[in-house]
Design an enzyme around this catalytic site. Structure first.
Site, short mmCIF file in Angstrom:
data_model
loop_
_atom_site.label_atom_id
_atom_site.label_comp_id
_atom_site.label_asym_id
_atom_site.label_seq_id
_atom_site.Cartn_x
_atom_site.Cartn_y
_atom_site.Cartn_z
N ASP A 83 0.82 -1.22 0.00
CA ASP A 83 0.00 0.00 0.00
C ASP A 83 0.85 1.26 0.00
OD1 ASP A 83 -2.69 -0.67 -0.09
OD2 ASP A 83 -2.82 -1.03 2.07
N GLU A 113 -5.62 4.42 -2.67
CA GLU A 113 -7.05 4.60 -2.48
C GLU A 113 -7.59 5.75 -3.33
OE1 GLU A 113 -7.87 4.93 1.73
OE2 GLU A 113 -6.78 3.07 2.16
N GLU A 180 -14.00 -2.13 -1.03
CA GLU A 180 -14.13 -2.28 0.42
C GLU A 180 -15.47 -1.71 0.90
OE1 GLU A 180 -10.72 -1.24 2.77
OE2 GLU A 180 -11.74 -1.86 4.61
O1 KIV Z 1 -4.62 -2.14 4.29
C1 KIV Z 1 -5.19 -3.18 3.99
O2 KIV Z 1 -4.97 -4.23 4.61
C2 KIV Z 1 -6.11 -3.17 2.86
C3 KIV Z 1 -6.95 -4.38 2.61
C4 KIV Z 1 -7.70 -4.88 3.74
C5 KIV Z 1 -7.78 -4.25 1.41
O3 KIV Z 1 -6.16 -2.21 2.17
#
Ligand code: KIV
Length: 250
Positions: A83, A113, A180
């Protein structure tokens, strides 16, 4: 066979469901990889379930790099995505720089996001040769702006906006989209309308795949479990029982 963005994308065409989990360290990555999970995510959810922050907005790029390096040392057969944390992709240049740092740490794809609001950033990341996963619906990095975690897709305006975002991300070259907390009918509609896989979390059964925070699945963060998760294991209870047993034996 090593999983790539292409093989994950192709699973939709083959009608093969995509199981995905989070992994933030070496042993978890190895265990989940050996269990056959094709897509692993160093999610910024590590902010809560590993680092003890209140939400993901406190997670730094340095922390994501640290955990991505640990996960990557497992050399998984799974595709390892990471991420982009809060406020590290506010411009196209910043997005590419941050994504390159995660790739240097071992990520094989990045996730961020937003939809049309971050389209310039998505184009720039993909133009830099970095595979990209979208994330629509409830956006945890916006929790403070939105005053909580709210289900998305309940109104027609939200439905059309989610659809437009999903179509825009597909057009920009994303190879998958996490949905989500999207209402199940809207998640199903998006899944049917786009050519790349949707990977749902709390968005009903009709997505092309499902992702969970591993700690929720195995019950290792018992202080909070999302309503849509039925843990497969009570590992916190088992650990505490084993430790109490050992303490007695000392
Ligand atoms: O940060 C995370 O773990 C996520 C997932 C749950 C989709 O973005």
């Amino acid at each position: 066979m090593k999983m790539t963005a292409e093989t994950i994308r192709a699973m939709k065409k083959r009608g093969k469901k995509i199981a995905s989990l989070t992994a933030y360290d070496y042993p978890t990555t190895r265990l989940l990889d050996e269990a056959g999970v094709p897509l692993l995510l160093v999610g910024d959810s590590l902010g809560m379930v590993v680092l003890g922050y209140e939400d993901t907005t406190f997670v730094t790029l340095e922390e994501m790099e640290h955990h991505t390096r640990a996960a990557a040392r497992a050399k998984p057969r799974a595709l390892l995505a990471a991420d982009l944390p809060y406020r590290t992709y506010e411009s196209a240049d910043a997005a590419v720089q941050s994504a390159r740092r995660l790739v240097a740490a071992g990520a094989e794809a990045v996730k961020a996001e937003g939809g049309r609001a971050i389209l310039k950033q998505v184009h720039a990341i993909i133009a830099a040769g970095i595979p990209f996963i979208g994330h629509l619906g409830m956006l945890p990095q916006s929790v403070r702006d939105e005053g909580g975690y709210h289900i998305k897709g309940k109104t027609d305006l939200e439905r059309t906006s989610l659809l437009a975002d999903a179509i825009a991300l597909t057009g920009a070259g994303a190879f998958a989209i996490v949905l989500e907390l999207v209402t199940p009918p809207v998640a199903a509609e998006i899944t049917n309308r786009i050519s790349i896989p949707t990977i749902g979390i709390g968005s009903g059964p009709d997505c092309d795949g499902q992702i969970l925070v591993t700690n929720d699945l195995v019950g290792s963060f018992p202080w909070f479990t999302p309503k849509f998760v039925k843990p497969k294991l009570e590992s916190a209870r088992l650990i505490q029982a084993a430790v109490q047993d050992w303490v007695k034996s000392v």
